[in-house]
Enzyme design. Structure first.
Site, PDB file in Angstrom:
ATOM      1  N   ASP A 267      37.247  41.020  52.888  1.00  0.00           N
ATOM      2  CA  ASP A 267      37.436  41.982  51.820  1.00  0.00           C
ATOM      3  C   ASP A 267      36.063  42.150  51.162  1.00  0.00           C
ATOM      4  O   ASP A 267      35.182  41.302  51.345  1.00  0.00           O
ATOM      5  CB  ASP A 267      38.467  41.430  50.825  1.00  0.00           C
TER       6      ASP A 267
ATOM      7  N   ASP B   5      35.435  43.763  47.509  1.00  0.00           N
ATOM      8  CA  ASP B   5      35.460  43.613  46.055  1.00  0.00           C
ATOM      9  C   ASP B   5      36.000  42.250  45.647  1.00  0.00           C
ATOM     10  O   ASP B   5      37.099  41.859  46.019  1.00  0.00           O
ATOM     11  CB  ASP B   5      36.294  44.722  45.425  1.00  0.00           C
TER      12      ASP B   5
END
Length: 187
Positions: free
Chosen positions: A6, A8
């Site tokens: 991922d 963020d």
């Protein structure tokens, strides 16, 4: 090996960056101690905003939050470049809105992250991440969000959580610094 990440709050410190922007835009001086104690992902409550007000503010500042000088977590860029140099495949899987695909991919490249053709996925919901992760047949996947990580429990994959205040209740292998990545991958 094939590793998925991922972006963020896993590779970049987005929420803390947004927290500073909120302080500036709202003319407040809420301390980082408040940020580090937040029990949920949302930061609006620290500023006395309702969920709706917080959502509107985030949306109005999204470009500034995503594309200004958001810091990467220390050693994240170096760790991913080392993985690629050792022959591993690195994939990025982000639930940022589809209209942010090109700019997010370019931001990663501009900030020194290794992004191979076909290894960047953007524009799906959190619940749709599981399908991409499953199709890629990843060996490892790293994320910060408890709801995303919960959807992956049935997959034959090593799931790791990037340590954040809102996910400390999870009993998954945890990475607090990207310097720990080689040790974590050794078992």
């Amino acid at each position: 090996m094939k590793l998925g990440f991922d972006i963020d709050d896993t590779l970049i410190n987005l929420r803390e960056h947004a927290f500073h922007i909120y302080n500036q835009k709202l003319g407040q001086n809420v301390g980082l101690d408040v940020f580090h104690a937040l029990p949920s992902m949302e930061i609006h409550s620290a500023f006395g905003l309702t969920k709706e007000e917080g959502g509107k503010l985030w949306h109005s500042l999204r470009d500034e939050i995503y594309y200004s000088d958001c810091a990467t977590f220390p050693h994240a860029r170096e760790a991913l470049n080392q993985l690629v140099a050792k022959g591993h495949e690195v994939y990025y899987i982000t639930a940022r809105a589809k209209e942010h695909t090109d700019r997010t991919r370019q931001w990663l490249l501009d900030n020194g992250f290794p992004v191979a053709e076909g290894h960047f996925f953007c524009g799906m919901s959190d619940s749709e991440k599981v399908h991409i992760i499953e199709q890629l047949e990843l060996d490892y996947y790293f994320d910060d969000k408890p709801t995303v990580l919960a959807t992956l429990s049935h997959l034959p994959i090593q799931i790791c959580v990037k340590d954040r205040s809102y996910n400390r209740h999870l009993t998954l292998p945890r990475i607090t610094s990207w310097e720990e990545l080689p040790r974590l991958m050794q078992g």
